[in-house]
Design a protein around this motif. Structure first.
Motif, mmCIF file in Angstrom:
data_model
loop_
_atom_site.group_PDB
_atom_site.id
_atom_site.type_symbol
_atom_site.label_atom_id
_atom_site.label_comp_id
_atom_site.label_asym_id
_atom_site.label_seq_id
_atom_site.Cartn_x
_atom_site.Cartn_y
_atom_site.Cartn_z
ATOM 1 N N MET A 4 0.842 -1.184 0.000
ATOM 2 C CA MET A 4 0.000 0.000 0.000
ATOM 3 C C MET A 4 0.880 1.238 0.000
ATOM 4 N N GLN A 6 1.324 5.599 -0.728
ATOM 5 C CA GLN A 6 0.609 6.804 -0.324
ATOM 6 C C GLN A 6 0.760 7.891 -1.392
ATOM 7 N N GLU A 8 -0.900 12.040 -2.143
ATOM 8 C CA GLU A 8 -1.774 13.134 -1.725
ATOM 9 C C GLU A 8 -2.387 13.792 -2.954
ATOM 10 N N LEU A 61 -1.640 -1.103 -5.116
ATOM 11 C CA LEU A 61 -2.702 -0.330 -4.478
ATOM 12 C C LEU A 61 -2.107 0.942 -3.890
ATOM 13 N N ASN A 63 -3.080 4.368 -1.439
ATOM 14 C CA ASN A 63 -3.964 5.162 -0.591
ATOM 15 C C ASN A 63 -3.859 6.618 -1.021
ATOM 16 N N GLN A 65 -5.009 10.263 -0.323
ATOM 17 C CA GLN A 65 -5.658 11.146 0.639
ATOM 18 C C GLN A 65 -6.029 12.447 -0.066
ATOM 19 N N ASN A 71 -11.223 10.079 5.035
ATOM 20 C CA ASN A 71 -10.587 8.777 4.808
ATOM 21 C C ASN A 71 -9.939 8.720 3.429
ATOM 22 N N PRO A 72 -8.816 8.007 3.340
ATOM 23 C CA PRO A 72 -8.170 7.861 2.028
ATOM 24 C C PRO A 72 -8.984 6.961 1.107
ATOM 25 N N ARG A 73 -8.772 7.142 -0.178
ATOM 26 C CA ARG A 73 -9.397 6.276 -1.187
ATOM 27 C C ARG A 73 -8.355 5.278 -1.682
ATOM 28 N N GLN A 74 -8.793 4.048 -1.885
ATOM 29 C CA GLN A 74 -7.895 3.027 -2.414
ATOM 30 C C GLN A 74 -8.041 2.985 -3.930
ATOM 31 N N GLN A 96 -10.683 4.018 -8.542
ATOM 32 C CA GLN A 96 -11.011 3.658 -7.165
ATOM 33 C C GLN A 96 -11.586 2.253 -7.146
ATOM 34 N N THR A 138 -5.841 -6.649 -4.167
ATOM 35 C CA THR A 138 -4.827 -7.104 -3.206
ATOM 36 C C THR A 138 -3.889 -8.151 -3.796
#
Length: 204
Positions: A4, A6, A8, A61, A63, A65, A71-74, A96, A138
């Motif tokens: 996962m 990250q 922004e 994947l 995350n 933000q 909440n973050p979106r996957q 998403q 996943t």
């Protein structure tokens, strides 16, 4: 399995003028969309996006933000658009996902064993560098491997020979050529013959 990562993002105004302004200030315009999701126009820092793709590729994947959201979106990177002259990323499509549902995306192909073919007098020409797959978010592999170490004769090696991880379905035609193996010097001789033929004066 994907790690996962990250990223922004900020909501953005749409339109070509607004997009050009974003790019001048170090941002990439993009969109987040998906089944049951209202499309959201966003911008992400170009440096952060490029670093993520360069280090980890697209098969992960992420995350995301979004500024102002709790909440973050996957998401996964569905498409990167690049400038044909500079190769800079000019737009990103972020899909998403629901981690319990399968998605389709493209992942790179990694070819191993080329050194052994060279020792057998064979040269490898790459025809396909990524493949479309279907799997759960996943279970996205970083890459699909093609081992050519056992190839002993000239000829094509196709999608059917890919090593596919459990839970992953390859959507490409099994007969699609990934690499072509030829005898060393064969390709050059064929090219020379073509060049000689094309240089012949038809009026002579």
């Amino acid at each position: 399995m994907s790690r996962m990562l990250q990223l922004e993002a900020k909501p953005r105004s749409t339109g070509s003028r607004a997009s050009r302004r974003l790019r001048r200030t170090g941002f990439v315009p993009g969109i987040i969309y998906g089944p049951g999701v209202d499309p959201l126009a966003v911008s992400v820092r170009s440096a952060q996006l490029v670093r993520l793709v360069d280090r980890h590729g697209r098969g992960h994947l992420i995350n995301v933000q979004v500024d102002g959201e709790a909440n973050p979106r996957q998401v996964v990177i569905k498409e990167l658009q690049r400038d044909i002259l500079t190769d800079q990323v000019i737009h990103v499509d972020l899909l998403q996902v629901d981690i319990h549902r399968t998605i389709t995306l493209k992942v790179p192909i990694v070819v191993v064993g080329e050194d052994q073919l060279k020792r057998r007098g064979l040269v490898v020409t790459y025809e396909l560098d990524e493949v479309e797959i279907e799997c759960r978010p996943t279970e996205i592999p970083e890459a699909i491997t093609l081992s050519i170490s056992g190839v002993t004769e000239p000829g094509p090696v196709t999608v059917a020979s890919l090593s596919v991880p459990p839970g992953v379905k390859v959507l490409e035609d099994p007969d699609t050529v990934v690499v072509s193996c030829t005898v060393v010097g064969e390709g050059e001789e064929g090219q020379e013959e073509k060049e000689e033929g094309s240089s012949t004066d038809p009026a002579a």
